[in-house]
Design an enzyme around this catalytic site. Structure first.
Site, PDB file in Angstrom:
ATOM      1  N   HIS A  90       3.259   0.395   3.302  1.00 58.68           N
ATOM      2  CA  HIS A  90       4.334   0.275   2.210  1.00 58.68           C
ATOM      3  C   HIS A  90       3.792   0.262   0.770  1.00 58.68           C
ATOM      4  CE1 HIS A  90       7.531  -0.324   5.465  1.00 58.68           C
ATOM      5  NE2 HIS A  90       6.849  -1.289   5.931  1.00 58.68           N
ATOM      6  N   VAL A  91       3.876   1.501   0.426  1.00 57.88           N
ATOM      7  CA  VAL A  91       3.129   1.383  -1.108  1.00 57.88           C
ATOM      8  C   VAL A  91       3.650   2.457  -1.976  1.00 57.88           C
ATOM      9  CG1 VAL A  91       1.340   2.906  -0.487  1.00 57.88           C
ATOM     10  CG2 VAL A  91       0.929   1.272  -2.245  1.00 57.88           C
TER      11      VAL A  91
END
Ligand SMILES: *[C@@H]1O[C@H](CO)[C@@H](O)[C@H](O)[C@H]1NC(C)=O
Ligand SMILES: *[C@@H]1O[C@H](CO)[C@@H](O)[C@H](O)[C@H]1NC(C)=O
Ligand SMILES: *[C@@H]1O[C@H](CO)[C@@H](O)[C@H](O)[C@H]1NC(C)=O
Ligand SMILES: *[C@@H]1O[C@H](CO)[C@@H](O)[C@H](O)[C@H]1NC(C)=O
Length: 349
Positions: A169-170
């Site tokens: 998640h970035v």
């Protein structure tokens, strides 16, 4: 496509720190008899969101065929060429013998609450089956990084054994800025209302309504808040339900620049440019099977057979709160008709 008001919700922290159950609406908490009228703010931000998401999708599909500017990764250029020619030949002659290009660096910078845990489960199986290097991260709550953190992460990922698929998640990372090869990106987004609902219940109850999940996810949440009826949350303008930044996914496509988190033309344009240049595919969760099929076709070295694994009833999946025996929230379904109907149509060009 229908006419759209081109506005964007304002402000942009990342509010989706956790993994994602597939499927939209979790159960309502006792208060779903009432129909949920959409408040003006919600209607606006959701529509705007529809606009943004659909624009991203359109640009992404477009990017398969057009190179508008800049320097996309070699793989995308090769794939476009391959698609360009094979489409012609499919129509006019025998299929081309050319082989599909094979990218050895793929990044799935997954957006929270968009089915990514299901996809990661699939990737674990696929990485064993096809022998690619699945690089995951234990950090689920940090989507923006300082310059040094970006550098370190990119260095780490770039030195991973190829072919690799890195997932976390970035927000979008610009590998070439730090001297790395720009990988091919993929991502999956979803209907903003479902995503909102999914996050609302996930924060409170995790995947299941088990006590343990409460304790792990949000141990300090007060009981009144945990059992707050979602209708009340929306109608009474609780911050959790009225903050338009809750819907903001643009930074996942725009990048780490601080302006990417300020909703506006700049962030949107940059996101579109990045999608066009760096993303092979931005799928929609509501059409997950089609998305998997496309991945299987375009990235067979990673995704071959994914659809049959996904459809295998014996296969372990992240729980699907709609289909796993939970009563769907009646009121919540109505979010998707009425004012959002147009958006739903818009999302499926
Ligand atoms: C299509 O393939 C031919 C060779 O068969 C090649 O010369 C040409 O550059 C290709 N065109 C595109 C747009 O990929
Ligand atoms: C992320 O989660 C870890 C524990 O899992 C916690 O220590 C850290 O403070 C969290 N960071 C943020 C930015 O929420
Ligand atoms: C990079 O890899 C090293 C060693 O594998 C690890 O200690 C470090 O935490 C990693 N850094 C990041 C940002 O992932
Ligand atoms: C990525 O970095 C390169 C090199 O610094 C730069 O030319 C490009 O504009 C950057 N792209 C984005 C989207 O930040």
């Amino acid at each position: 496509m229908k006419k759209k008001q081109q506005q964007h919700p304002s402000s942009g922290e990342d509010p989706w720190p956790h993994g994602a159950p597939v499927g939209g609406a979790p159960p309502c908490l006792g208060g779903c008899k009432r129909r949920i009228p959409l408040l003006p703010f919600l209607r606006f931000s959701l529509r705007d969101y529809g606009f943004c998401m659909a624009t991203l999708l359109v640009f992404c599909l477009g990017s398969l065929f057009y190179q508008l500017s800049g320097g996309p990764p070699r793989f995308l250029l090769d794939l476009r060429q391959y698609l360009g020619n094979s489409t012609y030949l499919d129509d006019h002659g025998p299929p081309p013998s050319k082989v599909l290009p094979f990218p050895s660096q793929v990044v799935y910078n997954r957006v929270g609450k968009c089915g990514s845990r299901t996809v990661v489960l699939l990737l674990r199986i696929l990485s064993e089956k096809h022998g690619f290097n699945l690089v995951t991260s234990d950090i689920h709550n940090k989507t923006r990084l300082t310059k040094n953190e970006q550098m370190e992460l990119i260095k780490n990922v770039s030195t991973a054994e190829q072919p690799y698929l890195f997932t976390r998640h970035v927000h979008f990372l610009n590998f070439s800025r730090f001297g790395g090869d720009q990988p091919v990106y993929i991502n999956i987004i979803r209907d903003p209302v479902s995503r909102f609902l999914s996050n609302y219940f996930f924060r409170r109850f995790g995947d299941w309504r088990g006590e343990q999940n409460h304790m792990i996810r949000t141990p300090s949440m007060r009981q009144e808040e945990r059992y707050l009826d979602i209708n009340e949350c929306i109608l009474e303008n609780y911050p959790e339900c009225s903050n338009p930044r809750l819907f903001y996914i643009i930074p996942y496509f725009c990048g780490q620049h601080p302006r990417c988190r300020e909703p506006g033309e700049w962030a949107l344009e940059r996101a579109k440019m990045n999608v066009n240049e760096n993303f092979l595919l931005v799928g929609i969760l509501e059409e997950l099977e089609d998305v998997l099929l496309l991945l299987e076709r375009f990235l067979p070295h990673y995704f071959k057979g994914v659809l049959s694994i996904y459809k295998d009833p014996g296969q372990k999946r992240a729980p699907d709160l709609i289909t796993d025996g939970w009563e769907p929230p009646r009121g919540c379904w109505e979010l998707n008709s009425g004012p959002l109907e147009e958006q739903t149509a818009f999302l499926q060009p």
